[in-house]
Design an enzyme around this catalytic site. Structure first.
Site, short mmCIF file in Angstrom:
data_model
loop_
_atom_site.label_atom_id
_atom_site.label_comp_id
_atom_site.label_asym_id
_atom_site.label_seq_id
_atom_site.Cartn_x
_atom_site.Cartn_y
_atom_site.Cartn_z
N GLU A 1 -3.62 9.38 5.08
CA GLU A 1 -2.31 9.10 5.68
C GLU A 1 -1.71 10.30 6.39
OE1 GLU A 1 1.17 9.65 2.43
OE2 GLU A 1 -0.26 8.08 1.94
N GLU B 1 -2.23 -13.72 4.94
CA GLU B 1 -1.70 -15.01 4.51
C GLU B 1 -1.26 -15.89 5.68
OE1 GLU B 1 -1.69 -16.33 1.66
OE2 GLU B 1 -1.99 -14.72 0.23
#
Length: 274
Positions: free
Chosen positions: A113, A82
């Site tokens: 992960e 953004e």
């Protein structure tokens, strides 16, 4: 060990939530969500320290990186993505890295992960260097992928920041600036996309927006670096020029056209012409 984490505890408030009428179920969720902002409040001094550190590095040509796995990684990528349309920062200035790569944005690949070396490799693959900043995001504060990247960033001498929702977490102990809003057990046990995710989003909003304000990408409270790439954003750009320069809609549209839709240039031209 994992079962002792605060984010993995059962929430007594939501016991039996599956038997509640829908409206009552939603009120329970909403009441817990209302406490999230309060959990962020004590962390503002550390968030401010982080913003100042980010501003210092970006002002010298450095970059801001977020890294995480699962929900944490997705939130980091979202905030990074953004920044360019909102503030028109150069490509690559703010980057998000998620365990498992881009495919993990739409399809969960949480197994990735568990590898700290993978976190370090993914960071180095982006050309991370000493003048950059790394924000590690892990609600549990123990994600190996994130910890591996943080240790590599520290080895290089870069500034490290950690966002977690667990008291005295491994991540908080590893980074230069720990940020730890303690949101407590989730409505659905262990579902950290909920309160922990909301707290993380609030902190990320502060980090990126605060840094961009300090770097001059905002005039007053106006988004003067917005890229007017569609009708909605063009309308917003015109209103920004109108508000900042005190001109009519027609004049704002003309100034934007003449400036190549560059909002700051349009405002400067309007102010010089007065």
């Amino acid at each position: 060990m994992i079962e002792r984490l605060l984010t993995e505890q059962r929430n007594p408030v939501s016991e039996g939530i599956d038997t509640k009428p829908t409206a009552e179920m939603l009120r329970i969720i909403h009441d817990e969500d209302r406490r999230v902002a309060e959990a962020v409040t004590p962390e503002i001094p550390r968030i401010a320290e982080a913003v100042e550190g980010i501003v210092d590095r970006l002002g010298k040509g450095g970059r801001l990186f977020y890294i995480g796995a699962g929900t944490s990684g997705r939130l980091g990528v979202l905030d990074a993505s953004e920044c360019r349309p909102t503030f028109n920062v150069p490509d690559g200035t703010v980057q998000g890295i998620i365990a498992g790569g881009e495919s993990a944005l739409v399809r969960a690949t949480e197994a990735s992960e568990d590898d700290p070396a993978s976190g370090a490799r993914d960071l180095l693959a982006r050309g991370f260097k000493v003048g950059d900043v790394l924000v590690g995001i892990a609600a549990s504060g123990r994600t190996p992928y994130v910890l591996g990247a943080i240790r590599e960033a520290k080895r290089l001498g870069a500034l490290t920041i950690g966002i977690s929702c667990t008291p005295d977490s491994l991540l908080s102990r590893e980074v230069h600036i720990p940020i730890a809003p303690i949101t407590g057990p989730e409505i659905v046990t262990g579902s950290t996309r909920m309160k922990a995710g909301t707290a993380t989003k609030l902190v990320l909003n502060m980090l990126s927006t605060g840094a961009m304000i300090r770097l001059g990408y905002v005039y007053g409270n106006l988004m003067v670096n917005v890229q007017p790439t569609n009708e909605k954003l063009l309308d917003r750009a015109q209103r920004i020029v109108m508000d900042a320069a005190g001109v009519t809609r027609e004049e704002a549209a003309r100034l934007l056209d003449e400036s190549g839709r560059h909002v700051r240039t349009a405002i400067s031209a309007a102010l010089k012409g007065k």
